[in-house]
Enzyme design. Structure first.
Site, PDB file in Angstrom:
ATOM      1  N   LEU A  54     -30.156   7.811   3.222  1.00  0.00           N
ATOM      2  CA  LEU A  54     -29.214   7.273   3.680  1.00  0.00           C
ATOM      3  C   LEU A  54     -28.355   7.916   1.970  1.00  0.00           C
ATOM      4  O   LEU A  54     -28.957   6.764   0.693  1.00  0.00           O
ATOM      5  CB  LEU A  54     -28.433   6.522   4.150  1.00  0.00           C
ATOM      6  CG  LEU A  54     -28.600   6.926   5.903  1.00  0.00           C
ATOM      7  CD1 LEU A  54     -29.043   5.570   5.934  1.00  0.00           C
ATOM      8  CD2 LEU A  54     -28.537   7.304   6.598  1.00  0.00           C
ATOM      9  N   GLU A  55     -27.422   9.166   1.365  1.00  0.00           N
ATOM     10  CA  GLU A  55     -26.874   8.558   0.009  1.00  0.00           C
ATOM     11  C   GLU A  55     -25.562   7.928   0.234  1.00  0.00           C
ATOM     12  O   GLU A  55     -24.559   8.404   1.071  1.00  0.00           O
ATOM     13  CB  GLU A  55     -26.701   9.841  -0.198  1.00  0.00           C
ATOM     14  CG  GLU A  55     -26.270  10.028  -1.671  1.00  0.00           C
ATOM     15  CD  GLU A  55     -26.340  11.662  -1.743  1.00  0.00           C
ATOM     16  OE1 GLU A  55     -25.907  12.172  -3.069  1.00  0.00           O
ATOM     17  OE2 GLU A  55     -27.124  12.955  -1.299  1.00  0.00           O
TER      18      GLU A  55
END
Length: 130
Positions: free
Chosen positions: A119-120
């Site tokens: 997850l960015e």
């Protein structure tokens, strides 16, 4: 022809563990559709959770937990996001670091969900014009 994204399916090994992470850590609203499908609301779209061995059809040819790489936009400065994650003992894997987003330069931090999905969390480097 297309106008946006309605929902994205995330294949998970444990729906309750994923719901806890996405609601407690990322603050997403949870909507239960049935035992095998849960929506995590993200603005006007949803991240939909499916069990690894779900009977829901149609689905991807090889749904695999931990194969997702997703960039989410943050309303908060990344420093606040990082402090929030630290308070919850969620490790930031990388960042903040400059990246290129869909609409220009962004600053991003990276973490993983319980299934190992990357997850960015990002913010625009320059204020967006109204």
């Amino acid at each position: 022809m297309l106008s946006g994204l309605d929902h994205l399916v995330i294949t998970v090994t444990d729906i309750s563990r994923a719901v806890d992470f996405y609601s407690r850590v990322l603050g997403l609203e949870v909507r239960y559709r049935d035992r095998e499908r849960v929506d995590l609301m993200l603005g006007d779209m949803a991240l939909r959770l499916h069990w690894t061995d779900t009977d829901v059809s149609p689905k991807a040819a090889t749904p695999t937990p931990g194969s997702l790489d997703l960039c989410l936009r943050s309303l908060l400065p990344l420093e606040e996001v990082a402090r929030h994650l630290e308070a919850l003992d969620v490790e930031v894997e990388l960042g903040p670091i400059a990246r290129q987003g869909a609409n220009g330069e962004i600053a991003s931090i990276y973490l993983r969900d319980p299934d190992g999905n990357l997850l960015e969390i990002s913010r625009p480097m320059k204020p967006q014009a109204d």
